[in-house]
Design a protein around this motif. Structure first.
Motif, PDB file in Angstrom:
ATOM      1  N   GLY A 180       0.780  -1.226   0.000  1.00 36.02           N
ATOM      2  CA  GLY A 180       0.000   0.000   0.000  1.00 36.02           C
ATOM      3  C   GLY A 180       0.811   1.276   0.000  1.00 36.02           C
ATOM      4  N   ALA A 181       2.133   1.172  -0.003  1.00 38.35           N
ATOM      5  CA  ALA A 181       2.999   2.356  -0.013  1.00 38.35           C
ATOM      6  C   ALA A 181       3.196   2.821  -1.453  1.00 38.35           C
ATOM      7  CB  ALA A 181       4.343   2.043   0.625  1.00 38.35           C
ATOM      8  N   GLU A 182       2.596   3.945  -1.795  1.00 40.31           N
ATOM      9  CA  GLU A 182       2.698   4.480  -3.148  1.00 40.31           C
ATOM     10  C   GLU A 182       4.044   5.180  -3.343  1.00 40.31           C
ATOM     11  OE1 GLU A 182      -0.610   7.039  -3.767  1.00 40.31           O
ATOM     12  OE2 GLU A 182      -2.074   5.390  -3.815  1.00 40.31           O
ATOM     13  N   PRO A 183       4.494   5.323  -4.593  1.00 43.55           N
ATOM     14  CA  PRO A 183       5.742   6.064  -4.839  1.00 43.55           C
ATOM     15  C   PRO A 183       5.679   7.469  -4.239  1.00 43.55           C
ATOM     16  CG  PRO A 183       5.006   4.938  -6.824  1.00 43.55           C
ATOM     17  CD  PRO A 183       3.892   4.813  -5.832  1.00 43.55           C
ATOM     18  N   GLU A 184       6.760   7.878  -3.598  1.00 43.32           N
ATOM     19  CA  GLU A 184       6.779   9.165  -2.922  1.00 43.32           C
ATOM     20  C   GLU A 184       6.771  10.318  -3.936  1.00 43.32           C
ATOM     21  OE1 GLU A 184       9.778   6.315  -0.952  1.00 43.32           O
ATOM     22  OE2 GLU A 184       9.498   7.184  -2.946  1.00 43.32           O
ATOM     23  N   LYS A 185       6.022  11.345  -3.633  1.00 38.17           N
ATOM     24  CA  LYS A 185       6.040  12.545  -4.464  1.00 38.17           C
ATOM     25  C   LYS A 185       7.196  13.458  -4.088  1.00 38.17           C
ATOM     26  CE  LYS A 185       1.070  12.520  -5.371  1.00 38.17           C
ATOM     27  NZ  LYS A 185      -0.207  13.279  -5.254  1.00 38.17           N
ATOM     28  N   THR A 186       7.750  13.266  -2.895  1.00 35.58           N
ATOM     29  CA  THR A 186       8.836  14.110  -2.405  1.00 35.58           C
ATOM     30  C   THR A 186       9.695  13.319  -1.428  1.00 35.58           C
ATOM     31  OG1 THR A 186       9.337  16.029  -1.001  1.00 35.58           O
ATOM     32  CG2 THR A 186       7.203  14.992  -0.682  1.00 35.58           C
ATOM     33  N   ILE A 187      10.931  13.729  -1.252  1.00 35.14           N
ATOM     34  CA  ILE A 187      11.833  13.082  -0.306  1.00 35.14           C
ATOM     35  C   ILE A 187      11.270  13.136   1.110  1.00 35.14           C
ATOM     36  CG2 ILE A 187      13.168  15.189   0.146  1.00 35.14           C
ATOM     37  CD1 ILE A 187      14.610  11.611  -0.168  1.00 35.14           C
ATOM     38  N   ARG A 188      10.416  14.111   1.389  1.00 37.94           N
ATOM     39  CA  ARG A 188       9.825  14.243   2.728  1.00 37.94           C
ATOM     40  C   ARG A 188       8.902  13.082   3.071  1.00 37.94           C
ATOM     41  NH1 ARG A 188       9.267  19.226   0.405  1.00 37.94           N
ATOM     42  NH2 ARG A 188       7.019  18.941   0.111  1.00 37.94           N
ATOM     43  N   ALA A 189       8.497  12.318   2.050  1.00 32.65           N
ATOM     44  CA  ALA A 189       7.577  11.202   2.274  1.00 32.65           C
ATOM     45  C   ALA A 189       8.292   9.861   2.422  1.00 32.65           C
ATOM     46  CB  ALA A 189       6.572  11.125   1.127  1.00 32.65           C
ATOM     47  N   VAL A 190       9.609   9.852   2.359  1.00 27.92           N
ATOM     48  CA  VAL A 190      10.362   8.595   2.428  1.00 27.92           C
ATOM     49  C   VAL A 190      10.224   7.964   3.809  1.00 27.92           C
ATOM     50  CG1 VAL A 190      12.709   7.656   2.527  1.00 27.92           C
ATOM     51  CG2 VAL A 190      12.027   9.115   0.626  1.00 27.92           C
ATOM     52  N   SER A 191      10.034   6.640   3.816  1.00 31.03           N
ATOM     53  CA  SER A 191      10.051   5.884   5.069  1.00 31.03           C
ATOM     54  C   SER A 191      11.013   4.720   4.918  1.00 31.03           C
ATOM     55  CB  SER A 191       8.657   5.356   5.412  1.00 31.03           C
ATOM     56  OG  SER A 191       8.336   4.198   4.653  1.00 31.03           O
ATOM     57  N   ALA A 192      11.621   4.345   6.030  1.00 26.17           N
ATOM     58  CA  ALA A 192      12.601   3.254   6.008  1.00 26.17           C
ATOM     59  C   ALA A 192      11.962   1.951   5.544  1.00 26.17           C
ATOM     60  CB  ALA A 192      13.223   3.088   7.389  1.00 26.17           C
ATOM     61  N   LYS A 193      10.753   1.658   6.006  1.00 25.73           N
ATOM     62  CA  LYS A 193      10.088   0.403   5.663  1.00 25.73           C
ATOM     63  C   LYS A 193       9.788   0.343   4.175  1.00 25.73           C
ATOM     64  CE  LYS A 193       7.698  -3.438   6.510  1.00 25.73           C
ATOM     65  NZ  LYS A 193       7.042  -3.692   5.225  1.00 25.73           N
ATOM     66  N   ALA A 194       9.220   1.403   3.622  1.00 23.58           N
ATOM     67  CA  ALA A 194       8.876   1.402   2.202  1.00 23.58           C
ATOM     68  C   ALA A 194      10.121   1.275   1.340  1.00 23.58           C
ATOM     69  CB  ALA A 194       8.095   2.658   1.848  1.00 23.58           C
TER      70      ALA A 194
ATOM     71  N   ASN B 219      17.035  11.546 -14.658  1.00 16.22           N
ATOM     72  CA  ASN B 219      16.099  12.045 -13.653  1.00 16.22           C
ATOM     73  C   ASN B 219      15.998  13.567 -13.751  1.00 16.22           C
ATOM     74  OD1 ASN B 219      14.583  12.657 -11.401  1.00 16.22           O
ATOM     75  ND2 ASN B 219      15.854  11.530  -9.966  1.00 16.22           N
ATOM     76  N   ARG B 220      14.821  14.043 -14.183  1.00 14.93           N
ATOM     77  CA  ARG B 220      14.620  15.481 -14.364  1.00 14.93           C
ATOM     78  C   ARG B 220      13.606  16.078 -13.383  1.00 14.93           C
ATOM     79  NH1 ARG B 220      18.249  14.255 -17.264  1.00 14.93           N
ATOM     80  NH2 ARG B 220      18.563  14.682 -19.474  1.00 14.93           N
ATOM     81  N   ILE B 221      12.783  15.253 -12.752  1.00 13.75           N
ATOM     82  CA  ILE B 221      11.672  15.809 -11.978  1.00 13.75           C
ATOM     83  C   ILE B 221      11.652  15.369 -10.516  1.00 13.75           C
ATOM     84  CG2 ILE B 221      10.215  16.072 -14.013  1.00 13.75           C
ATOM     85  CD1 ILE B 221       8.729  13.542 -13.174  1.00 13.75           C
ATOM     86  N   GLY B 222      12.556  14.474 -10.114  1.00 15.99           N
ATOM     87  CA  GLY B 222      12.581  14.022  -8.731  1.00 15.99           C
ATOM     88  C   GLY B 222      11.413  13.101  -8.419  1.00 15.99           C
ATOM     89  N   GLY B 223      11.157  12.889  -7.126  1.00 18.31           N
ATOM     90  CA  GLY B 223      10.077  12.002  -6.720  1.00 18.31           C
ATOM     91  C   GLY B 223      10.428  10.535  -6.880  1.00 18.31           C
ATOM     92  N   TRP B 224       9.546   9.687  -6.374  1.00 21.75           N
ATOM     93  CA  TRP B 224       9.688   8.238  -6.493  1.00 21.75           C
ATOM     94  C   TRP B 224      11.054   7.769  -5.982  1.00 21.75           C
ATOM     95  CZ3 TRP B 224       6.930   5.400 -11.027  1.00 21.75           C
ATOM     96  CH2 TRP B 224       5.619   5.904 -11.169  1.00 21.75           C
ATOM     97  N   THR B 225      11.491   8.343  -4.878  1.00 23.49           N
ATOM     98  CA  THR B 225      12.855   8.122  -4.405  1.00 23.49           C
ATOM     99  C   THR B 225      13.190   6.651  -4.198  1.00 23.49           C
ATOM    100  OG1 THR B 225      12.777  10.269  -3.294  1.00 23.49           O
ATOM    101  CG2 THR B 225      14.507   8.734  -2.600  1.00 23.49           C
TER     102      THR B 225
END
Length: 221
Positions: free
Chosen positions: A71-85, A129-135
């Motif tokens: 259920g962990a969707e690709p992050e839109k920003t680095i602020r959404a990163v979690s260790a588990k995902a 990589n031009r737009i970031g996200g999906w870290t």
């Protein structure tokens, strides 16, 4: 040698690869989680299934992968990163293929042309990589590219005619991508599989260790 091993054979692209190869008269050995209990995130499962295989194979293709896990969707920003995902992404998209590839030397012939491919993704390209996200997904696919490149260097010492590459299949119409297609053009899995096999059939030993897209064009690292 017209004998192939497809890892992830029950998935959208994996099943299509089985169909294409079987239609071309190849002998295809399949491994998947849903049918065979092959869990690429479990080292013991990978070892048990891979140890049970008898080579040689003319081709080994790792078609496993996941964009959304638990259920962990690709992050839109680095602020959404979690260790588990992030750990889950690496387990499926990088560590799992590495566990498979450590058996490649035994399963592929040392004489004559053979192929070994891992399906990664263009978003794993650092240079593209031009737009970031999906870290987490990007990082795991970038790691998979490095794993393939390293494996290719090592295997080239003993398997002189081997082509070992990372492949970007393009955007494919599968349950894996359905939520994320948006306005992006996508092709049916069967067409994607045909494209990938055309690329593999056209590559030469000097291409080993490379990263190629569905049209056979090199992708920047």
């Amino acid at each position: 040698m017209n004998r192939f091993l497809i890892i992830g054979a029950s998935g959208g692209i994996g099943a299509a690869l089985v169909s294409v190869l079987s239609g071309q008269g190849a002998e295809v050995v399949e491994l998947s989680r849903s049918v065979h209990g092959f869990d690429i995130t479990d080292e013991a499962s990978v070892e048990a299934h891979m140890d049970a295989l008898q080579g040689p194979f003319g081709g080994v293709i790792v078609a496993t992968g996941a964009l959304e896990i638990g259920g962990a969707e690709p992050e839109k920003t680095i602020r959404a990163v979690s260790a588990k995902a992030m750990a889950d992404q690496f387990a499926v998209n990088a560590i799992g293929p590495a566990l498979v590839l450590r058996h490649a030397g035994r399963l592929l012939p040392r004489e004559g042309r053979s192929v070994c491919a891992v399906l990664t993704a263009r978003v794993g390209s650092i240079g593209d990589n031009r737009i970031g996200g999906w870290t987490s997904y990007r990082a795991a696919k970038a790691a998979a590219n490095q794993i393939v490149h390293t494996t290719a260097i090592e295997l080239a010492r003993t398997h002189k005619e081997l082509v070992c590459v990372a492949l970007h299949p393009g955007t494919v119409q599968t349950p894996f991508t359905q939520k994320y297609l948006g306005r992006h053009p996508a092709v049916p899995a069967q067409e994607a599989a045909e494209n990938l096999m055309n690329v593999l059939n056209g590559l030469k030993p000097e291409d080993t260790g490379g990263f190629f897209d569905w049209a056979g064009e090199k992708v920047t690292w």
